[in-house]
Design an enzyme around this catalytic site. Sequence first.
Site, short mmCIF file in Angstrom:
data_model
loop_
_atom_site.label_atom_id
_atom_site.label_comp_id
_atom_site.label_asym_id
_atom_site.label_seq_id
_atom_site.Cartn_x
_atom_site.Cartn_y
_atom_site.Cartn_z
N GLY A 201 0.83 -1.20 0.00
CA GLY A 201 0.00 0.00 0.00
C GLY A 201 0.85 1.25 0.00
CB CYS A 202 0.20 4.66 1.27
SG CYS A 202 1.08 6.20 1.60
CG PHE A 203 5.94 4.62 -0.79
CD1 PHE A 203 5.48 5.88 -0.45
CD2 PHE A 203 6.50 4.46 -2.06
CE1 PHE A 203 5.56 6.96 -1.33
CE2 PHE A 203 6.60 5.52 -2.95
CZ PHE A 203 6.13 6.77 -2.57
CD1 TRP A 204 5.17 8.57 1.98
CD2 TRP A 204 3.13 9.37 2.39
NE1 TRP A 204 4.92 9.56 1.06
CE2 TRP A 204 3.67 10.06 1.28
CE3 TRP A 204 1.84 9.69 2.82
CZ2 TRP A 204 2.98 11.08 0.63
CZ3 TRP A 204 1.14 10.69 2.17
CH2 TRP A 204 1.72 11.38 1.08
CG ASP B 158 -3.98 4.85 -0.04
OD1 ASP B 158 -4.47 5.97 -0.27
OD2 ASP B 158 -3.22 4.62 0.91
#
Length: 262
Positions: A103-106, A182
């Site tokens: 998913g979102c890499f942050w 996302d």
Amino acid sequence: MLKTITSSSPSLPLLFKFNKSSSSSSLSRCLSFPFSKPSNPPTLRTFSVLNSFKNPMNNLLGKLGFASRTPVEASLADSSAIAQGPDDDLPAPGQQFAQFGAGCFWGVELAFQRVPGVSRTEVGYTQGLTHNPTYEDICSGMTNHSEVVRVQYDPKVCNYQDLLDLFWARHDPTTLNRSGNDVGTQYRSGIYFYTPEQEQTAIESRDLQQKVLNRTIVTEILPAKKFYRAEEYHQQYLAKGGRFGFRQSTEKGCNDPIRCYG
């Protein structure tokens, strides 16, 4: 989600996209093209954007991973042997690499930063069709890149199974091209291995996780390909303060809840 607004200036409509969080109302401009003929040869990005104006539905389907490509797009994309080549970067002496898409890499990066034995993390794009993609390129849904975290770790302190355990815990591996709010092919679940040993361990770990979840896991397990480091503002995004300026701890062993967008 894409939204097109018009302007009084003599140019094509500007393409905007909602920020990563679906609950946010902020917009960020992705791309715009004037009517004047571009001085550089057309690129995959050019054709993808122009095609989105002609066929908004195809662009939406592209975000979900189901859009068809034009012959020109296919030709340009499939010609990139570099992007499909192996990750030829080298870890520091005595260290190993691992790559994960969850998913979102942050938030995923921050989770790995806290693991004892992890000496470095970078976020980037991989498994795609185009060379040197930008964030806007991968968000188009046309390049097939995945948002990943490349982890450098000391196998004497942290073994690969430890990283896999965190990977499974960080996201739902049963949702195709989606992680939470996302949605898009860049948010797909993936384990990208560097060695046969990593591959075997990943497969065994997936099979075990499959029994635990009792649902079909859609995580792809593939060789690590060319890693394109994401723009600098994405690196250690949450540790630097994220969207709202609140720094989150990278201290080893920290168990503070991770606020995925800052």
